[in-house]
Design a protein around this motif. Structure first.
Motif, PDB file in Angstrom:
ATOM      1  N   MET A 138     175.281 -68.884 108.958  1.00  0.00           N
ATOM      2  CA  MET A 138     176.436 -68.485 108.148  1.00  0.00           C
ATOM      3  C   MET A 138     176.252 -68.805 106.677  1.00  0.00           C
TER       4      MET A 138
ATOM      5  N   PHE B 137     177.839 -86.417 109.698  1.00  0.00           N
ATOM      6  CA  PHE B 137     178.938 -87.250 110.202  1.00  0.00           C
ATOM      7  C   PHE B 137     178.702 -87.636 111.661  1.00  0.00           C
ATOM      8  N   VAL B 138     178.303 -86.648 112.424  1.00  0.00           N
ATOM      9  CA  VAL B 138     178.129 -86.913 113.853  1.00  0.00           C
ATOM     10  C   VAL B 138     177.035 -87.947 114.064  1.00  0.00           C
TER      11      VAL B 138
ATOM     12  N   VAL C  78     186.672 -82.077 111.302  1.00  0.00           N
ATOM     13  CA  VAL C  78     185.685 -83.144 111.232  1.00  0.00           C
ATOM     14  C   VAL C  78     186.309 -84.444 110.749  1.00  0.00           C
TER      15      VAL C  78
ATOM     16  N   VAL D  54     175.155 -80.745 120.487  1.00  0.00           N
ATOM     17  CA  VAL D  54     176.133 -80.163 119.573  1.00  0.00           C
ATOM     18  C   VAL D  54     175.538 -80.039 118.174  1.00  0.00           C
TER      19      VAL D  54
ATOM     20  N   ALA E 159     182.247 -85.978 122.972  1.00  0.00           N
ATOM     21  CA  ALA E 159     181.200 -84.955 122.954  1.00  0.00           C
ATOM     22  C   ALA E 159     181.782 -83.590 123.300  1.00  0.00           C
TER      23      ALA E 159
ATOM     24  N   ILE F 245     178.685 -81.704 108.833  1.00  0.00           N
ATOM     25  CA  ILE F 245     179.233 -82.201 110.096  1.00  0.00           C
ATOM     26  C   ILE F 245     178.168 -82.972 110.866  1.00  0.00           C
TER      27      ILE F 245
ATOM     28  N   MET G 240     174.077 -85.409 124.557  1.00  0.00           N
ATOM     29  CA  MET G 240     175.158 -84.431 124.418  1.00  0.00           C
ATOM     30  C   MET G 240     175.502 -84.220 122.954  1.00  0.00           C
ATOM     31  N   LEU G 241     175.631 -85.337 122.216  1.00  0.00           N
ATOM     32  CA  LEU G 241     175.977 -85.212 120.805  1.00  0.00           C
ATOM     33  C   LEU G 241     174.890 -84.434 120.065  1.00  0.00           C
TER      34      LEU G 241
ATOM     35  N   GLU H 112     178.861 -76.463 105.586  1.00  0.00           N
ATOM     36  CA  GLU H 112     179.811 -77.245 106.386  1.00  0.00           C
ATOM     37  C   GLU H 112     179.163 -77.805 107.649  1.00  0.00           C
ATOM     38  N   GLY H 113     178.439 -76.955 108.367  1.00  0.00           N
ATOM     39  CA  GLY H 113     177.847 -77.385 109.623  1.00  0.00           C
ATOM     40  C   GLY H 113     176.887 -78.549 109.424  1.00  0.00           C
TER      41      GLY H 113
ATOM     42  N   MET I 132     173.566 -76.960 117.598  1.00  0.00           N
ATOM     43  CA  MET I 132     174.444 -75.804 117.415  1.00  0.00           C
ATOM     44  C   MET I 132     174.952 -75.746 115.980  1.00  0.00           C
ATOM     45  N   PHE I 133     175.440 -76.895 115.486  1.00  0.00           N
ATOM     46  CA  PHE I 133     176.003 -76.906 114.134  1.00  0.00           C
ATOM     47  C   PHE I 133     174.951 -76.511 113.106  1.00  0.00           C
TER      48      PHE I 133
ATOM     49  N   TYR J  85     183.759 -73.252 115.307  1.00  0.00           N
ATOM     50  CA  TYR J  85     182.996 -73.013 114.084  1.00  0.00           C
ATOM     51  C   TYR J  85     182.149 -71.764 114.219  1.00  0.00           C
TER      52      TYR J  85
ATOM     53  N   LEU K  32     183.627 -82.298 120.387  1.00  0.00           N
ATOM     54  CA  LEU K  32     182.689 -81.831 119.370  1.00  0.00           C
ATOM     55  C   LEU K  32     182.133 -80.461 119.737  1.00  0.00           C
ATOM     56  N   MET K  33     181.843 -80.283 121.011  1.00  0.00           N
ATOM     57  CA  MET K  33     181.343 -78.986 121.462  1.00  0.00           C
ATOM     58  C   MET K  33     182.382 -77.907 121.209  1.00  0.00           C
TER      59      MET K  33
ATOM     60  N   LEU L  95     174.178 -72.758 113.372  1.00  0.00           N
ATOM     61  CA  LEU L  95     175.270 -71.938 112.867  1.00  0.00           C
ATOM     62  C   LEU L  95     175.361 -72.034 111.351  1.00  0.00           C
ATOM     63  N   SER L  96     175.179 -73.250 110.870  1.00  0.00           N
ATOM     64  CA  SER L  96     175.269 -73.461 109.441  1.00  0.00           C
ATOM     65  C   SER L  96     174.252 -72.598 108.707  1.00  0.00           C
TER      66      SER L  96
ATOM     67  N   PHE M 185     187.798 -85.879 113.606  1.00  0.00           N
ATOM     68  CA  PHE M 185     186.797 -86.454 114.501  1.00  0.00           C
ATOM     69  C   PHE M 185     186.360 -87.832 114.015  1.00  0.00           C
TER      70      PHE M 185
ATOM     71  N   VAL N 208     178.400 -91.328 113.252  1.00  0.00           N
ATOM     72  CA  VAL N 208     179.292 -91.775 114.321  1.00  0.00           C
ATOM     73  C   VAL N 208     178.497 -92.208 115.542  1.00  0.00           C
TER      74      VAL N 208
ATOM     75  N   SER O 244     176.562 -71.576 105.279  1.00  0.00           N
ATOM     76  CA  SER O 244     177.568 -72.499 104.767  1.00  0.00           C
ATOM     77  C   SER O 244     177.091 -73.915 105.047  1.00  0.00           C
TER      78      SER O 244
END
Lengths: 625, 482, 101
Positions: C54, C65-66, B130, C43, B172, C62, C39-40, C58-59, C46-47, B182, B175-176, C50-51, B133, C69, C56
């Motif tokens: 799990m 941050f995304v 990250v 993602v 993107a 992230i 698209m972003l 971290e996801g 998903m993060f 992950y 990131l995917m 998953l976070s 990124f 950005v 955690s």
């Protein structure tokens, strides 16, 4: 010793640097730096040679060039009998060519003059580096360096399209050979784990002979390009477009001899690869004959000499190919004198005739320019192998070597070529210097060149006449001396002296016969060459057009390459765009269908498709392995 | 967490902080300062880069992990930082004259370059995907703006638009890929990924993640088939910016790629070597063959940079410490010669970059011998003539490939570099062998001359005495698995 | 807990691909830019999923941050598109075809 070697190699570089950086100051005085630089280098080389004669050797590193991990390559120099002889030959001949250039280039523009001497110095430097390096990589630097400088010098008169193209052709053709050389280098590094001559040659036999054969063949591909052997010789005749002293330098001392030197240097490898050696000898023999036949009918003074160089290089490859390395290098040594000489005399003729090279228009010039004419005769006698001139000794050494090492066919080809050589050389002489003047205007124009040009001629003529006597020194003369490094595979000193003498007589007879035939055809006009050309029309045309090799290369290699990229890549894409069916799937198909072609449509969605498809493809590849 | 610890961990960031402060100073001074001294901000930027470089250089040999182990300071991050500073400095030197001639002499140009460098430093210092990124986006966003900097010019804002969309798309995808990694490993720390990969069997999802991340990398280094943006963007962007984009981003992404492949997913090398090999071959072939028919020098350089990415990937495919060192060295050499070439292009192009055809270089040597000589040296180096940086780099990369047993790949690379010699020499031929068609009236800013001198010296230094740089880059890859 | 993580991943990939498809078939730069954001965000789904799965953080970090950005990218993106509009008089990417081959 160390200092002398460094002096010999680096003083020309210094000269080049001074002339290159202070181009606009040195101008017409550039020779005051360049010529002394070369003579200084020559003196250093002779000192080195004398020390080696006294039994001294050197193998030292100046500094570590690439000192990483196990990959260590120094800038280092190896001085033994071979490199000492090469250093001395190169710098000696080059020095006189530099001197001669002062006269030849006097009409150039100030900037061009300085540039010329800068490049000439640089050229010599790279050649000296090539012959004195102690590892393959540094040798390769010299190898590429002479290629680069030849490109610059051949294209010196770049206003002329033909000169510029010739420079390009020389560079690209030799580059083709360099590829083989480079791959060979990598293979050596891979399998021997080192690029140092000392390490590689002392462990030469650790590899299987098939691997060594591959390596040596790859190296030889480089030599074929650089030393203008069949089929990559095409650049050399065109290289005549450069100033004549440059041709002389290329043909006599630098560049083309690099291949022969390299094979001799790698003799430890070639000894272990009989097949490669066989190939070397065969290519050499074929090229010798092939080029000599082309030279028979050419009317261009310099081109005849160019083909004769190709032919003589063929002899040298016969020498190193059949295992008499020392004889090959000896021929290189004598050839440097007489070919350097002949080119300079041709330049002298050209200089006073304002660039005329067609010998059909000359004749009788010896009366107007006696020094030029007679020195040329000396050179021609040397190349024709007439005793006691130098070519006789070295050529005989090679032919005898070929015969006694079991290559009778090569011997026959070589001997026949000797006959052709004598014939075309004396054809050239009789047409140019003897007989009646055929163009009164040109004849009137002729006069002897200035001393700055004739002195080098005389010096080189003396060399051409006498260099052969080095063969007679104690302990086998120069051949024995070189053999301390090169150590022939089979000694042939003990063969029946009778057979040896017979061979010798045959080869001399061939030379004399060639001269006699040339005399009767071009002075006595029996049989009349014009009539002969008419009767033998097809052969004459074939030879006159140099076997159409250039045309074949153009038709089969160059045009398809250029045309392919123009018509397939460009036009096809053009059409593809104009069609411009805005359809995602259709576009995808077209992109995939045109494969790895260029699909630069300038259209963002297309690029997105490409990235996506690329991702899928590489994912698939990743999974597959 | 004590103050002591904080002061320790902030230290690796000092060069970056210097750059940020300098960038901010440029912006503020421009906002409140007098008119007409915009190019002075360029020199302020140079000073900032010099200080940052000195600070980074002083850290050479230290090793630390900071900011929750996301940021590493090691020899690789320091050496690449120094390369970025050099590249940015040279770009700034080429810029004042160019911007003045384009009438876009604005201070934010320099600030954007400094911010881009900050992004670059974070990219190669990252130990966590990250952070990489974020660094990448800091870089990219600065570059989007820089690519369209001369906004009144058609080509320029077309370049910015293309770069924006395609760069965003690639990000993107990257990131995917990270998300997939992950999902399998549960972490994006390089060490954690490595720990996972060593102990388990590769799953389809993990490979997909790795490949998607690699696609992001390949895009940024303009490797085929992810290269399509490069010719258009380099062709349209202002020449100094194109030089910066073509060099700095590649150095950084190659650095990260080596970290990622050599540290995090090294055990999967069978898979990624295959991918890298294919991409390398594709890049070399497409780059070189497309460059053959180009008549626009900027597009020619763009295609050549695609091919160079392919050569450098040979070193990546070697998957060895030597290969890594070779790639790093190669990227430095490549950066110098490409910056030089784009620099000369920016000078010869004149206002609006109207003279960017190869035929516009006809006879340049007769009118501007020094400029032509610099260009020729850069092109000889690009062609890989011995004695220049380009040869050393290529040789070292190919040697590492051979050592790793990648002989077919190296053979293809060598063949390709022979093809490439043709189009490089064509430009040299134009400059030296053709008659000048025009007078070449243009002013050369003294700063650009300084930059060219530095570049030429650098090219010869790397070509003739590369020892120091080579061993430094070799020692930067001590961590490389193998 | 309800449904597992898998449906979220499918959703995320679908959103992502939808964005990609939009980039490929739409001409309008603004819409294409929205697709990029889509698209972003795909993602991001998903993060986050998953976070949570799990346990955690971290996801989720992230994702923050995304988003930051993406916001920055939107700012610069709109600026670029505006500049493009001023020069070309439209925002169709068909117009961005001066450079090809």
């Amino acid at each position: 010793m160390k200092l002398w070697v460094l002096g010999a190699v680096f003083i020309p570089l210094l000269g080049a640097a001074v002339n290159g950086i202070f181009l606009w100051i040195t101008k017409k005085k550039a020779h005051l730096i360049a010529v002394p630089a070369l003579f200084a280098s020559c003196i250093c080389s002779l000192v080195v040679l004398s020390k080696v004669l006294g039994g001294a050797h050197a193998d030292f590193d100046l500094y570590l060039w690439i000192p990483v991990g196990k990959f260590v390559v120094p800038v280092g120099f190896l001085i033994d009998e071979l490199s000492a002889v090469m250093l001395a030959t190169v710098s000696f001949v080059a020095a006189w060519i530099h001197l001669y250039s002062i006269g030849y280039m006097e009409h150039e523009t100030p900037r061009g003059y300085a540039k010329y001497f800068c490049w000439l110095n640089l050229f010599t430097f790279f050649m000296l580096l090539l012959v004195s390096a102690n590892n393959f990589l540094l040798m390769f630097v010299g190898w590429e360096g002479v290629g680069l400088c030849s490109y610059l010098l051949i294209g010196y008169w770049y206003e002329k399209a033909s000169a510029a193209n010739a420079g390009m052709k020389a560079f690209v053709t030799t580059r083709l050979g360099d590829l083989g050389f480079m791959i060979g280098l990598f293979a050596i590094y891979k399998y021997y784990g080192s690029l140092m001559f000392a390490n590689v040659f002392s462990h030469a036999s650790i590899l299987s002979s098939s691997l060594i054969t591959v390596i040596t063949l790859l190296l030889f591909v480089g030599a074929v390009g650089k030393s203008a052997q069949f089929p990559l010789y095409v650049w050399l005749p065109d290289a005549m477009e450069g100033p004549t002293p440059v041709s002389s330098l290329i043909h006599a001392a630098t560049m083309v001899t690099a291949g022969v030197y390299m094979v001799a240097r790698c003799h430890a490898l070639y000894n272990l690869a009989p097949f490669s050696a066989e190939i070397v000898a065969s290519i050499g023999a074929f090229t010798a004959l092939f080029a000599a036949t082309i030279a028979l009918v050419n009317n261009d003074l310099k081109r005849v000499l160019a083909y004769s160089t190709i032919s003589q290089l063929g002899y040298m490859f016969i020498g190193v190919g059949v295992g008499v390395y020392a004889a090959g290098i000896f021929h290189l040594f004598t050839h440097a004198f007489f070919k350097g000489l002949m080119f300079l005399t041709a330049g002298s003729v050209m200089h006073v005739l304002h660039g005329e090279l067609n010998m059909q228009k000359m004749g009788g010039l010896i009366k107007k320019m006696p020094i030029t004419g007679w020195t040329f005769v000396v050179g021609a006698l040397a190349i024709s192998g007439i005793p006691p001139f130098s070519g006789f000794w070295s050529k005989d050494e090679i032919l005898a070597g070929a015969f006694f090492h079991g290559h009778p066919v090569v011997w026959i080809v070589g001997t026949f070529t000797a006959f052709l050589t004598a014939f075309y050389m004396f054809r050239l002489i009789f047409l140019t210097f003897f007989g009646k003047p055929r163009d009164a205007h040109l004849y009137e124009m002729a006069h002897e060149s200035p001393p700055v040009m004739t002195i080098p001629l005389i010096v080189l003529a003396i060399g051409s006449a006498l260099a052969g006597f080095f063969a007679l020194g104690p302990h086998g003369g120069i051949v024995g001396f070189l053999n301390k490094t090169l150590g022939e595979t089979v000694a042939h000193g003990k063969e029946a002296a009778g057979v040896g003498h017979l061979l010798l007589i045959i080869s001399v007879a061939m030379g004399v016969l060639g001269i006699a035939l040339a005399y009767s055809m071009y002075i006595r006009r029996v049989p009349d060459p014009v009539v002969m050309a008419r009767t033998l029309r097809p052969i004459y045309t074939l030879l006159y057009n140099k076997y159409y090799v250039d045309e074949v290369y153009f038709a089969f290699i160059i045009n398809p390459l250029v045309g392919g990229s123009r018509y397939v890549l460009w036009k096809f894409m053009d059409v593809a765009i104009i069609d411009g069916v805005v359809n995602g799937i259709g576009r995808l198909c077209r992109l995939v269908g045109s494969g790895v072609r260029q699909f630069q449509t300038g259209y963002i969605p297309d690029y997105v498709w490409m990235i996506l498809v690329g991702a899928v493809v590489i994912y698939w590849i990743g999974i597959l392995f | 967490m004590s103050v002591q610890m904080l002061s320790v961990s902030i230290r690796p960031l000092l060069p970056v902080i210097v750059l940020l402060v300098t960038g901010m100073m440029v912006l503020f001074m421009d906002a409140f300062g007098a008119e007409g001294r915009e190019s002075h901000y360029g020199y302020l930027g140079l000073a900032g880069l010099a200080i940052a470089g000195w600070l980074a250089f002083k850290m050479w040999g230290t090793h630390s992990l900071s900011f929750a182990h996301t940021l590493i300071t090691d020899k690789l991050s320091i050496i690449t930082s120094l390369i970025y500073f050099l590249i940015a400095g040279l770009t700034i030197l080429f810029s004042p004259g160019y911007l003045r001639q384009e009438e876009r002499n604005l201070a934010e140009y320099y600030a954007l370059i400094l911010f881009a460098v900050v992004g670059l430093v974070f990219m190669t210092s990252a130990q966590h995907l990250v952070l990489f990124f974020v660094g990448l986006e800091v870089l990219s966003i600065s570059l989007y703006a820089l690519a369209g900097f001369v906004r009144q010019r058609d080509l320029c804002n077309e370049a910015a638009l293309k770069y924006l969309f395609l760069g965003g798309f690639a990000s993107a995808i990257l990131l995917m890929g990270m998300a997939f990694i992950y999902s399998v490993t549960g972490s994006l720390y390089f060490q954690d990924v490595a720990r996972y990969v060593i102990h388990s069997h590769p799953s389809v999802a993990l490979l997909l993640g790795i490949v998607l991340v690699l696609v992001g990398f390949f895009f940024k280094v303009s490797a085929a088939p992810f290269h399509a943006w490069a010719p258009d963007v380099y062709g349209g962007a202002p020449a100094p910016v194109a030089g910066f984009m073509a060099t700095a981003a590649k150095v950084a992404v190659f650095g990260v790629m080596l970290r990622f492949l050599g540290m995090a997913v090294y055990p999967l090398k069978v898979h990624w070597i295959a991918v890298v090999t294919v991409v390398s071959v594709a890049s070399m072939v497409i780059g070189n063959f497309a460059a053959l028919r180009q008549d626009n020098i900027k597009r020619l350089l763009a295609y050549s940079s695609i091919a160079h990415a392919g050569y450098a990937l040979v070193g990546v495919a070697a998957a060895s410490r030597q290969g890594g060192a070779a790639v790093l060295f190669y990227m430095l050499a490549y950066s110098l010669m490409n910056l030089g070439a784009f620099g000369v292009v920016s000078l010869v192009g004149r206002k609006g970059e109207r003279y960017v055809k190869i035929s516009d270089y006809a006879g340049l040597a007769a009118k501007h011998p020094v400029l032509a000589a610099a260009m020729a040296i850069c092109f000889f180096s690009l062609a890989g003539v011995p004695g220049t940086a380009g040869f050393m780099g290529k040789f070292y990369v190919f040697a590492s490939g051979v050592r790793a047993g990648q002989i077919p790949l190296v053979v293809i690379a060598v063949l390709n570099s022979a093809v490439a010699a043709y189009y490089y020499l064509r430009v040299v031929y134009m400059m030296y062998m053709e008659e000048p068609k025009e007078e070449y009236v243009f002013t050369i800013h003294p700063a650009a001359v300084i930059a060219l001198v530095i570049i030429v010296i650098g090219i010869f230094q790397l070509g003739l005495i590369p020892g120091g740089v080579l061993s430094a880059s070799y020692s930067s890859f001590a961590w490389f698995m193998s | 807990m309800g449904i597992g993580v898998f449906p979220y991943i499918v959703l995320s990939v679908l959103v992502f691909l939808l964005g990609a498809l939009g980039l490929m078939i739409r001409r309008n730069a603004i819409v294409m830019f929205l697709c990029l954001e889509l698209m972003l965000n795909g993602v991001n789904i998903m993060f986050v999923a998953l976070s949570r799965r799990m346990c955690s953080a971290e996801g989720q970090v992230i994702v923050l941050f995304v988003m930051a950005v993406a916001a920055a990218e939107a700012a610069i993106g709109m600026a670029v598109i505006t500049a493009f509009y001023r020069v070309r008089g439209g925002v169709d990417v068909d117009r961005a075809q001066l450079m090809k081959w």
